[in-house]
Scaffold this motif. Structure first.
Motif, PDB file in Angstrom:
ATOM      1  N   VAL A 188     -17.549   1.609   7.140  1.00 13.63           N
ATOM      2  CA  VAL A 188     -16.829   0.121   7.623  1.00 13.63           C
ATOM      3  C   VAL A 188     -16.701  -0.848   6.448  1.00 13.63           C
ATOM      4  O   VAL A 188     -17.689  -1.228   5.861  1.00 13.63           O
ATOM      5  N   VAL A 189     -15.540  -1.424   6.546  1.00 15.47           N
ATOM      6  CA  VAL A 189     -15.019  -2.376   5.744  1.00 15.47           C
ATOM      7  C   VAL A 189     -14.811  -3.541   6.456  1.00 15.47           C
ATOM      8  O   VAL A 189     -13.962  -3.207   7.297  1.00 15.47           O
ATOM      9  N   MET A 190     -15.412  -4.857   6.418  1.00 12.35           N
ATOM     10  CA  MET A 190     -14.810  -6.012   7.180  1.00 12.35           C
ATOM     11  C   MET A 190     -14.720  -7.205   6.590  1.00 12.35           C
ATOM     12  O   MET A 190     -15.510  -7.281   5.575  1.00 12.35           O
ATOM     13  N   ASP A 191     -13.909  -7.905   6.944  1.00 13.85           N
ATOM     14  CA  ASP A 191     -13.310  -9.191   6.401  1.00 13.85           C
ATOM     15  C   ASP A 191     -12.977  -9.256   4.657  1.00 13.85           C
ATOM     16  O   ASP A 191     -13.363  -9.823   4.085  1.00 13.85           O
ATOM     17  N   ARG A 192     -12.305  -7.972   4.474  1.00 12.36           N
ATOM     18  CA  ARG A 192     -11.687  -7.768   3.185  1.00 12.36           C
ATOM     19  C   ARG A 192     -10.200  -7.537   3.374  1.00 12.36           C
ATOM     20  O   ARG A 192      -9.919  -6.548   4.273  1.00 12.36           O
ATOM     21  N   CYS A 193      -9.571  -7.774   2.313  1.00 16.71           N
ATOM     22  CA  CYS A 193      -7.913  -7.456   2.302  1.00 16.71           C
ATOM     23  C   CYS A 193      -7.938  -5.873   1.421  1.00 16.71           C
ATOM     24  O   CYS A 193      -8.238  -5.879   0.474  1.00 16.71           O
ATOM     25  N   ILE A 194      -7.178  -5.120   2.168  1.00 12.31           N
ATOM     26  CA  ILE A 194      -7.224  -3.662   1.665  1.00 12.31           C
ATOM     27  C   ILE A 194      -6.525  -3.671   0.440  1.00 12.31           C
ATOM     28  O   ILE A 194      -6.609  -2.978  -0.561  1.00 12.31           O
ATOM     29  N   LYS A 195      -5.346  -4.529   0.513  1.00 11.21           N
ATOM     30  CA  LYS A 195      -4.423  -4.668  -0.763  1.00 11.21           C
ATOM     31  C   LYS A 195      -5.149  -5.330  -2.116  1.00 11.21           C
ATOM     32  O   LYS A 195      -4.951  -4.888  -3.032  1.00 11.21           O
ATOM     33  N   VAL A 196      -5.776  -6.253  -1.725  1.00  6.98           N
ATOM     34  CA  VAL A 196      -6.505  -6.985  -2.699  1.00  6.98           C
ATOM     35  C   VAL A 196      -7.649  -5.805  -3.420  1.00  6.98           C
ATOM     36  O   VAL A 196      -7.658  -5.926  -4.745  1.00  6.98           O
ATOM     37  N   THR A 225       9.815   2.112  14.662  1.00  3.25           N
ATOM     38  CA  THR A 225       9.690   2.303  13.216  1.00  3.25           C
ATOM     39  C   THR A 225       9.291   1.307  12.409  1.00  3.25           C
ATOM     40  O   THR A 225       9.525   0.041  12.624  1.00  3.25           O
ATOM     41  N   VAL A 226       8.291   1.358  11.514  1.00  5.89           N
ATOM     42  CA  VAL A 226       8.132   0.202  10.270  1.00  5.89           C
ATOM     43  C   VAL A 226       8.171   0.866   9.157  1.00  5.89           C
ATOM     44  O   VAL A 226       7.168   2.154   9.015  1.00  5.89           O
ATOM     45  N   LEU A 227       8.831   0.469   8.056  1.00  3.59           N
ATOM     46  CA  LEU A 227       8.682   0.983   6.634  1.00  3.59           C
ATOM     47  C   LEU A 227       8.911   2.381   6.607  1.00  3.59           C
ATOM     48  O   LEU A 227       8.405   3.277   5.967  1.00  3.59           O
ATOM     49  N   GLY A 228       9.926   2.639   7.386  1.00  2.61           N
ATOM     50  CA  GLY A 228      10.445   4.190   7.559  1.00  2.61           C
ATOM     51  C   GLY A 228       9.652   5.223   8.297  1.00  2.61           C
ATOM     52  O   GLY A 228       9.674   6.595   8.322  1.00  2.61           O
ATOM     53  N   MET A 280       0.885  -1.443   0.172  1.00  3.30           N
ATOM     54  CA  MET A 280      -0.212   0.052   0.030  1.00  3.30           C
ATOM     55  C   MET A 280       0.908   1.155   0.146  1.00  3.30           C
ATOM     56  O   MET A 280       0.572   2.120  -0.535  1.00  3.30           O
ATOM     57  N   GLN A 281       1.963   1.123   0.655  1.00  4.89           N
ATOM     58  CA  GLN A 281       2.912   2.385   0.793  1.00  4.89           C
ATOM     59  C   GLN A 281       3.438   2.579  -0.579  1.00  4.89           C
ATOM     60  O   GLN A 281       3.610   3.768  -1.109  1.00  4.89           O
ATOM     61  N   ALA A 282       3.819   1.468  -1.297  1.00  7.67           N
ATOM     62  CA  ALA A 282       4.316   1.391  -2.589  1.00  7.67           C
ATOM     63  C   ALA A 282       3.260   2.067  -3.843  1.00  7.67           C
ATOM     64  O   ALA A 282       3.555   2.733  -4.630  1.00  7.67           O
TER      65      ALA A 282
END
Length: 144
Positions: free
Chosen positions: A123-131, A57-60, A41-43
């Motif tokens: 609200v979004v539930m039980d879904r992958c944000i990346k997908v 820190t994570v991912l800068g 998602m950052q990319a």
């Protein structure tokens, strides 16, 4: 009434309008799903804000212990914690005025969804944000 998934068009709008995503439970370990999803998602152009009291820190990006500790606006609260933590996180998401509570694939809580919706969040539930992002924003993230 019970939770109903938002329409694909609504999810697309959430993603198009989001610039900052607080990832609750983001691991500092590249082997973990939360890290891989956040990195992707950052990319794509989203600012990722780690929420994990066990990492600096994570991912800068600086990590925060709780959503309440973040000193700027959050568009989406993306939850990578077990379902039993979702209600507490939903309450914090409402408190900070986030736009959307997004419970990752496998994270289910009708009560958290109800609290967030009553607090004015989408609200979004039980879904992958990346997908969802890969399917709905094939041209990439629009510049805000």
């Amino acid at each position: 009434m019970g939770y109903e998934h938002p329409s694909r068009e609504s999810i697309k709008t959430i993603l198009q309008n989001a610039s900052t995503i607080a990832v609750v439970g983001l691991s500092g370990s590249p082997e973990r799903t939360s890290y891989m999803v956040a990195q992707a998602m950052q990319a794509k152009g989203y600012r990722i804000v780690p929420v994990n009291p066990n990492v600096e820190t994570v991912l800068g990006e600086q990590s925060y212990a709780t959503l309440r500790d973040i000193p700027f606006k959050i568009d989406v609260v993306n939850v990578f914690r077990r379902s039993q933590h979702a209600v507490h996180i939903a309450k914090q998401a409402v408190e900070i005025g986030a736009g959307t509570l997004w419970l990752q694939l496998g994270v289910l809580s009708e009560k958290a969804a109800e609290l967030a919706a009553e607090g004015g969040l989408q609200v979004v539930m039980d879904r992958c944000i990346k997908v969802e992002d890969a399917i709905l924003l094939t041209e990439g993230k629009p510049k805000l």
